[in-house]
Design a protein around this motif. Structure first.
Motif, PDB file in Angstrom:
ATOM      1  N   GLU A 313       0.840  -1.198   0.000  1.00 60.47           N
ATOM      2  CA  GLU A 313       0.000   0.000   0.000  1.00 60.47           C
ATOM      3  C   GLU A 313       0.875   1.247   0.000  1.00 60.47           C
ATOM      4  O   GLU A 313       0.608   2.214  -0.731  1.00 60.47           O
ATOM      5  CB  GLU A 313      -0.864  -0.045   1.263  1.00 60.47           C
ATOM      6  CG  GLU A 313      -1.957   0.974   1.311  1.00 60.47           C
ATOM      7  CD  GLU A 313      -2.674   0.911   2.654  1.00 60.47           C
ATOM      8  OE1 GLU A 313      -3.864   0.594   2.654  1.00 60.47           O
ATOM      9  OE2 GLU A 313      -2.022   1.192   3.675  1.00 60.47           O
ATOM     10  N   LEU A 314       1.951   1.218   0.815  1.00 61.71           N
ATOM     11  CA  LEU A 314       2.871   2.355   0.868  1.00 61.71           C
ATOM     12  C   LEU A 314       3.471   2.605  -0.498  1.00 61.71           C
ATOM     13  O   LEU A 314       3.603   3.750  -0.936  1.00 61.71           O
ATOM     14  CB  LEU A 314       3.965   2.083   1.905  1.00 61.71           C
ATOM     15  CG  LEU A 314       5.072   3.120   2.027  1.00 61.71           C
ATOM     16  CD1 LEU A 314       4.513   4.448   2.445  1.00 61.71           C
ATOM     17  CD2 LEU A 314       6.116   2.654   3.023  1.00 61.71           C
ATOM     18  N   ASN A 317       0.877   4.267  -2.684  1.00 64.71           N
ATOM     19  CA  ASN A 317       0.638   5.659  -2.289  1.00 64.71           C
ATOM     20  C   ASN A 317       1.824   6.547  -2.614  1.00 64.71           C
ATOM     21  O   ASN A 317       1.656   7.707  -2.988  1.00 64.71           O
ATOM     22  CB  ASN A 317       0.319   5.724  -0.794  1.00 64.71           C
ATOM     23  CG  ASN A 317      -1.064   5.186  -0.491  1.00 64.71           C
ATOM     24  OD1 ASN A 317      -1.886   5.084  -1.394  1.00 64.71           O
ATOM     25  ND2 ASN A 317      -1.322   4.836   0.748  1.00 64.71           N
ATOM     26  N   SER A 320       1.655   7.416  -6.264  1.00 72.44           N
ATOM     27  CA  SER A 320       0.659   8.440  -6.604  1.00 72.44           C
ATOM     28  C   SER A 320       1.094   9.799  -6.084  1.00 72.44           C
ATOM     29  O   SER A 320       0.840  10.827  -6.724  1.00 72.44           O
ATOM     30  CB  SER A 320      -0.720   8.044  -6.094  1.00 72.44           C
ATOM     31  OG  SER A 320      -0.896   8.383  -4.761  1.00 72.44           O
ATOM     32  N   PHE A 321       1.787   9.811  -4.920  1.00 78.83           N
ATOM     33  CA  PHE A 321       2.299  11.089  -4.429  1.00 78.83           C
ATOM     34  C   PHE A 321       3.342  11.634  -5.387  1.00 78.83           C
ATOM     35  O   PHE A 321       3.412  12.840  -5.632  1.00 78.83           O
ATOM     36  CB  PHE A 321       2.888  10.945  -3.029  1.00 78.83           C
ATOM     37  CG  PHE A 321       3.593  12.189  -2.568  1.00 78.83           C
ATOM     38  CD1 PHE A 321       4.974  12.247  -2.485  1.00 78.83           C
ATOM     39  CD2 PHE A 321       2.880  13.333  -2.258  1.00 78.83           C
ATOM     40  CE1 PHE A 321       5.622  13.390  -2.098  1.00 78.83           C
ATOM     41  CE2 PHE A 321       3.519  14.493  -1.863  1.00 78.83           C
ATOM     42  CZ  PHE A 321       4.898  14.524  -1.784  1.00 78.83           C
ATOM     43  N   SER A 324       1.713  13.310  -8.137  1.00 77.86           N
ATOM     44  CA  SER A 324       1.127  14.572  -7.701  1.00 77.86           C
ATOM     45  C   SER A 324       2.195  15.642  -7.537  1.00 77.86           C
ATOM     46  O   SER A 324       2.001  16.805  -7.917  1.00 77.86           O
ATOM     47  CB  SER A 324       0.384  14.321  -6.387  1.00 77.86           C
ATOM     48  OG  SER A 324      -0.284  15.451  -5.985  1.00 77.86           O
TER      49      SER A 324
ATOM     50  N   ALA B 217      -1.663  17.014  -3.845  1.00 74.93           N
ATOM     51  CA  ALA B 217      -0.407  16.535  -3.274  1.00 74.93           C
ATOM     52  C   ALA B 217      -0.526  16.360  -1.770  1.00 74.93           C
ATOM     53  O   ALA B 217      -0.001  15.398  -1.202  1.00 74.93           O
ATOM     54  CB  ALA B 217       0.720  17.509  -3.606  1.00 74.93           C
ATOM     55  N   LYS B 220      -2.405  13.135  -1.066  1.00 75.18           N
ATOM     56  CA  LYS B 220      -1.623  11.941  -1.373  1.00 75.18           C
ATOM     57  C   LYS B 220      -0.505  11.749  -0.358  1.00 75.18           C
ATOM     58  O   LYS B 220      -0.189  10.635   0.041  1.00 75.18           O
ATOM     59  CB  LYS B 220      -1.020  12.049  -2.785  1.00 75.18           C
ATOM     60  CG  LYS B 220      -2.066  12.214  -3.873  1.00 75.18           C
ATOM     61  CD  LYS B 220      -2.362  10.888  -4.559  1.00 75.18           C
ATOM     62  CE  LYS B 220      -3.620  10.963  -5.393  1.00 75.18           C
ATOM     63  NZ  LYS B 220      -3.431  11.785  -6.605  1.00 75.18           N
ATOM     64  N   SER B 221       0.117  12.863   0.062  1.00 77.54           N
ATOM     65  CA  SER B 221       1.203  12.719   1.025  1.00 77.54           C
ATOM     66  C   SER B 221       0.659  12.202   2.352  1.00 77.54           C
ATOM     67  O   SER B 221       1.291  11.388   3.007  1.00 77.54           O
ATOM     68  CB  SER B 221       1.944  14.038   1.211  1.00 77.54           C
ATOM     69  OG  SER B 221       1.186  14.908   2.002  1.00 77.54           O
ATOM     70  N   ARG B 223      -1.839  10.161   2.740  1.00 75.25           N
ATOM     71  CA  ARG B 223      -2.072   8.714   2.576  1.00 75.25           C
ATOM     72  C   ARG B 223      -0.766   7.952   2.683  1.00 75.25           C
ATOM     73  O   ARG B 223      -0.665   6.922   3.343  1.00 75.25           O
ATOM     74  CB  ARG B 223      -2.729   8.437   1.234  1.00 75.25           C
ATOM     75  CG  ARG B 223      -4.235   8.465   1.290  1.00 75.25           C
ATOM     76  CD  ARG B 223      -4.834   7.445   0.363  1.00 75.25           C
ATOM     77  NE  ARG B 223      -4.638   7.788  -1.034  1.00 75.25           N
ATOM     78  CZ  ARG B 223      -5.493   8.512  -1.747  1.00 75.25           C
ATOM     79  NH1 ARG B 223      -6.600   8.950  -1.198  1.00 75.25           N
ATOM     80  NH2 ARG B 223      -5.232   8.790  -2.993  1.00 75.25           N
ATOM     81  N   MET B 224       0.244   8.489   2.011  1.00 72.42           N
ATOM     82  CA  MET B 224       1.538   7.811   2.008  1.00 72.42           C
ATOM     83  C   MET B 224       2.068   7.684   3.433  1.00 72.42           C
ATOM     84  O   MET B 224       2.525   6.622   3.850  1.00 72.42           O
ATOM     85  CB  MET B 224       2.503   8.632   1.148  1.00 72.42           C
ATOM     86  CG  MET B 224       3.914   8.110   1.148  1.00 72.42           C
ATOM     87  SD  MET B 224       4.946   9.006   0.003  1.00 72.42           S
ATOM     88  CE  MET B 224       5.425  10.397   0.982  1.00 72.42           C
ATOM     89  N   SER B 227       0.274   5.021   5.479  1.00 70.79           N
ATOM     90  CA  SER B 227       0.753   3.658   5.196  1.00 70.79           C
ATOM     91  C   SER B 227       2.068   3.412   5.901  1.00 70.79           C
ATOM     92  O   SER B 227       2.306   2.333   6.444  1.00 70.79           O
ATOM     93  CB  SER B 227       0.981   3.435   3.700  1.00 70.79           C
ATOM     94  OG  SER B 227      -0.181   3.652   2.993  1.00 70.79           O
ATOM     95  N   HIS B 228       2.910   4.430   5.886  1.00 69.76           N
ATOM     96  CA  HIS B 228       4.211   4.290   6.524  1.00 69.76           C
ATOM     97  C   HIS B 228       4.029   3.981   8.012  1.00 69.76           C
ATOM     98  O   HIS B 228       4.683   3.113   8.580  1.00 69.76           O
ATOM     99  CB  HIS B 228       4.991   5.591   6.358  1.00 69.76           C
ATOM    100  CG  HIS B 228       6.455   5.366   6.212  1.00 69.76           C
ATOM    101  ND1 HIS B 228       7.248   6.054   5.334  1.00 69.76           N
ATOM    102  CD2 HIS B 228       7.286   4.509   6.841  1.00 69.76           C
ATOM    103  CE1 HIS B 228       8.483   5.632   5.433  1.00 69.76           C
ATOM    104  NE2 HIS B 228       8.543   4.709   6.347  1.00 69.76           N
TER     105      HIS B 228
END
Lengths: 496, 396
Positions: A313-314, A317, A320-321, A324, B217, B220-221, B223-224, B227-228
């Motif tokens: 998942e990371l 993501n 996609s980041f 962006s 952005a 999305k950041s 979300r990233m 997950s981390h």
């Protein structure tokens, strides 16, 4: 042949009596194996030796067609030949009566085990390809065996197998070896039942062909690591012969499948009713240890699967980041900042690839190992259960004997001479059974001790190797991260 | 910005002498309070303040009041109003703590204390961040040459009793809602008017696109980083299970497991730190500039509105002159509109140029710090892994 384990030897099968010299060339051994497993004989439903004698007419090229002896692959001399390594030794072999087969002394086994280090066999399962179409389509895997062991006819063999073949092999081996205490590696599973994200329901996911190939490969490697299983003709045939009859009884809905399910249910009920007097503390301790290990490994497996999921998942993501950030860099009208943002996007993209690779490593190294061991421990527990069953049988025999003795005593009082003789015969019969039961129990206990020792040794080795490999993969990831960020830093500083 | 205990606060302002410095040394927080109080200590060297050092306690609603007073003040129509600090959101943390309390029975004591400590650390981190956001707002106001002289601002800082600012009641919130609807509809109309001035036309298109992309952005950041954090949590669980395995195992593996468990404990802390730093330097940066770009857009809207008003006034004047009726009134209106428009345009231009400078500087600072922190953590991680591998390989 080698698969026969139940004494006394059944009538109808020719006993190897002759002490005639036989050139033990690998070819002849293989052909013997092939001969002995003619298609009609392969029925996994029958446990014991085949009813009909060996037909030796199959192979016109066989120089030894006249020889009616069956070469026991378990003869001690052959063990030594195997452990010698590369060149097949051509030594005269004396054929032992089959009864010896079952009573192989443990000392010889230990010698053999030491020589395991010169174990020289490599198996790979690869190239899954779809064969056939529609309802009858299946995946065929290429199984390549490279070896210099003498029991194999060629140095390198390549055969095509489908998944049900693996299952068939397992069920054959299980039926032959489980009840005498050998830990038979569990069959590869078609799909995995995993817990995702702590949800209470477990999701059954079909494994993709590559993962399945790995699973089958590991299964075969574990199987051949066991000295007894390596020499098993079923295993040899599986690895070498180009055509293998379809193991239909592995299908879930076949008659044999249903029989299996019924047996499993019966076993579970029996387990609850048998209360064994454990006289041996070793067994009690080991059983407890395996219970604990099972619980912890399952927990660990679930956590690792969760980690794999989150890392994937990371990775998604991060990708996609990255996109962006690239868009943001595009719209930024300050040139230096715009360039820096695009660089950031590139770095993040590379990092996302890193995460994906790491997730793969997590999965293929740790998760699969843990899954294998969870299943292996189930097999170990099964073997302990077998011992319990044997004990129960022994107890039952003793109870019967007691009853027969009582019956005889009663008859003696009632003074019926003809029935008395019958009773005496029965007593003798049951005495024999009790003795046999006790012998069985001792043998299975001995086998289990040896097997568990071997299992633990393998476990230590496996875990060590895998964990070190995994840590090295982590090291690699961090090194790459350092590289990427070091490349980015000057770009960030260059923003004016 | 100097703060004890807030070294990792966000810093979106370039370093210039603002003449006012803030301290937030005490974090007053009680989980059960629905709102929270922040102790603001202020040291000022500006002449308008009555003392040099003073401190007051302010609530979040009072910050919002101050912000809204700027927005509603016509005098400040030509400035980018510093965006209001976000409402503190401890719901997620509170939920997690509650869940932890419920699940207390199902895990071992060590696990429970460990998770509780983590949750508390997380809560503290969120708290610090929220406080820092409020601080940034005040600093921006203090840095602005005009806004820093605002009376409300001084009252906010000095009046050491409750400002009696209440949160908006339902009626007012509804009014706000409708006002926003009207405003956005109007905004579309106003935006459609093509600007003669190239600079503003360019800024308009730029800001629109930039704002949308920053929004994307930022999401999305987030979300990233989430997950981390989840991955770090998983590693935590793996570490505990390995520890249990190590204590239970009877073979040589026990030492192995214990060592690896220790390693994972440490790497997990680093991973969590990486996620936190990414949150601070990247996600917060993007979120802040999302709000700032919105404030800049608002400025452009106000200017556009003034322009439309001015043009309407011109048309009205022409009509009045044609009909020769109420000419004087129309002339005055037109004068007023013209002045307003020109005043806004002039300050807006400077504001937008400053915005760009600030933005570039903030991005530079944060990106550099992000890269440096990532490097530091990766190197730390690498060292831990190497030393552990050395021990493990040496054992075999």
């Amino acid at each position: 042949m080698a698969e026969e384990r139940e004494p006394p030897p059944l009538p109808g099968v020719p006993e190897p009596q002759d002490a005639e010299d036989l050139f033990v060339s690998a070819a002849s051994a293989m052909e013997d194996a092939e001969r002995s497993l003619s298609p009609e004989d392969i029925s996994s439903s029958s446990n014991g030796p085949k009813a009909e004698p060996m037909l030796l007419d199959h192979d016109p090229d066989d120089l030894f067609a006249e020889a009616t002896e069956e070469v026991s692959l378990d003869s001690p001399e052959r063990q030594m030949i195997l452990s010698d390594g590369p060149s097949p030794a051509i030594t005269p072999v004396t054929i032992n009566p089959r009864a010896d087969v079952f009573d192989r002394s443990p000392d010889q086994d230990e010698d053999e085990e030491e020589n395991r280090d010169t174990f020289d066999i490599q198996i790979s399962v690869s190239d899954p390809e779809k064969v056939g179409d529609g309802m009858n389509a299946y995946m065929a895997y290429k199984v390549t065996t490279k070896t210099s062991l003498s029991i194999f006819s060629r140095d390198e063999v390549c055969v095509k197998r489908r998944f049900s073949d693996f299952l068939g092999l397992h069920s054959k081996l299980a039926s032959k070896y489980m009840h005498i205490g050998y830990i038979v590696p569990p069959a590869p599973e078609k799909s995995i039942v995993g817990q995702r994200l702590g949800r209470r329901s477990s999701a059954v996911t079909e494994l993709d062909p590559d993962a399945k190939a790995c699973l089958c490969c590991r299964y075969l490697l574990r199987t051949v690591k066991q000295p007894a299983l390596l020499k098993d003709p079923d295993v040899l045939q599986f690895l070498e012969s180009s055509e293998l009859p379809r193991a239909v009884s592995t299908q879930a809905l076949s008659g044999a499948g249903i029989l299996r399910m019924v047996n499993k249910a019966a076993d579970a009920v029996n387990k609850m009713t048998i209360k064994m007097n454990e006289s041996d503390a070793w067994f009690e301790e080991k059983q407890q240890q395996f219970e604990n290990l099972d619980v912890q490994l399952r927990k660990l497996h679930a956590s690792v699967e969760s980690l794999v999921f989150h890392r994937k998942e990371l990775s998604v993501n991060t990708a996609s980041f990255a996109k962006s950030a690239a868009m943001l860099g595009n719209s930024e009208d300050h040139t230096a900042l715009s360039r820096a943002l695009s660089q950031l996007a590139e770095v993040e993209e590379k990092i996302d690839q890193l995460h994906q690779d790491q997730a793969c490593a997590d999965f293929y190294l740790i998760s699969e190992l843990l899954g294998d061991y969870v299943r292996l421990i189930t097999a170990v527990k099964g073997v302990f259960d077998q011992r319990m069953k044997t004990w129960a049988k022994c107890q039952d025999a003793q109870v019967m004997l007691q009853r027969k003795r009582e019956a005889e005593a009663k008859l003696q009082h009632a003074n019926k001479p003809d029935k008395l003789q019958q009773a005496k015969d029965e007593i003798r019969e049951w005495e024999g059974k009790v003795q046999q039961g006790e012998r069985d129990f001792e043998q299975i206990s001995k086998n289990i001790r040896r097997e568990v020792g071997r299992f633990e040794k393998d476990r230590v080795k496996d875990f060590r190797v895998v964990i070190i490999k995994y840590l090295e993969s982590l090291v690699h990831t961090q090194q790459q991260l350092i590289k990427y960020w070091e490349a980015f830093l000057p770009e960030a500083k260059a923003i004016a | 910005m100097m703060q004890e205990g807030l070294d990792d606060g966000p810093d979106f302002l370039s370093e210039e002498d603002r003449g006012v410095s803030f301290f937030f040394p005490f974090l007053i927080s009680v989980l059960s309070l629905s709102s929270y109080c922040v102790l603001c200590m202020c040291v000022s060297t500006l002449p308008n303040f009555k003392q040099n050092e003073f401190s007051v306690v302010r609530q979040h609603e009072e910050f919002i009041w101050l912000h809204d007073s700027f927005v509603e003040n016509e005098e400040y129509a030509g400035y980018i109003i510093p965006p209001a600090p976000p409402k503190p959101d401890f719901d997620a943390s509170r939920e997690k703590l509650q869940k932890l309390g419920e699940g207390e029975g199902s895990m071992t004591k060590e696990e429970f204390t460990k998770m509780k400590q983590e949750l508390e650390a997380e809560y503290l981190a969120i708290f610090k961040k929220t406080v820092a956001m409020h601080e940034v707002f005040l600093c921006r106001v203090a840095a602005h040459p005009v806004l820093r002289k605002d009376l409300n601002f001084h009252v906010f800082l000095e009046y050491n009793q409750d400002l009696s600012v209440r949160g908006k009641n339902k009626k007012e919130k509804l009014e706000d809602f409708f006002k926003n609807v009207v405003k956005s509809a109007d905004g579309v109309l106003v935006a459609g008017v093509k600007d003669v001035d190239d600079f503003f036309e360019h800024e308009k298109t730029f800001l629109l696109e930039y704002h949308n992309r920053v929004k994307d952005a930022s999401a999305k950041s987030d979300r990233m980083i989430r997950s981390h954090k989840s991955a770090a949590d998983d590693i935590n669980r793996i570490a505990s299970t390995l520890y249990t395995l190590g204590t239970q195992d009877s073979t040589d593996l026990c030492k192995f497991f214990l060592k690896v468990s220790e390693l994972f404990e440490k790497t997990r802390k680093i991973e969590a730190r990486v996620a936190a730093d990414e949150d601070l330097k990247l996600a917060d940066l993007l979120k802040y500039y999302l709000r700032e770009s919105q404030a800049a857009k608002d400025l452009l809207y106000r200017r556009g509105r003034a322009l439309v008003d001015y043009e309407n006034a011109n048309k009205a004047l022409d009509k009045a002159r044609a009909k020769n009726k109420d000419v004087l009134q129309a002339e005055t209106t037109q004068q007023v509109c013209c002045q307003k428009f020109e005043k806004i345009s002039e300050s807006a231009k400077q504001e937008l140029i400053d915005f760009k400078t600030r933005r570039v500087a903030a991005f530079r600072k944060n990106l550099v710090e992000l890269a440096e922190l990532e490097l530091k953590h990766a190197k730390g991680n690498l060292q831990l892994l190497h030393s552990c591998l050395g021990v493990l390989k040496g054992d075999t």
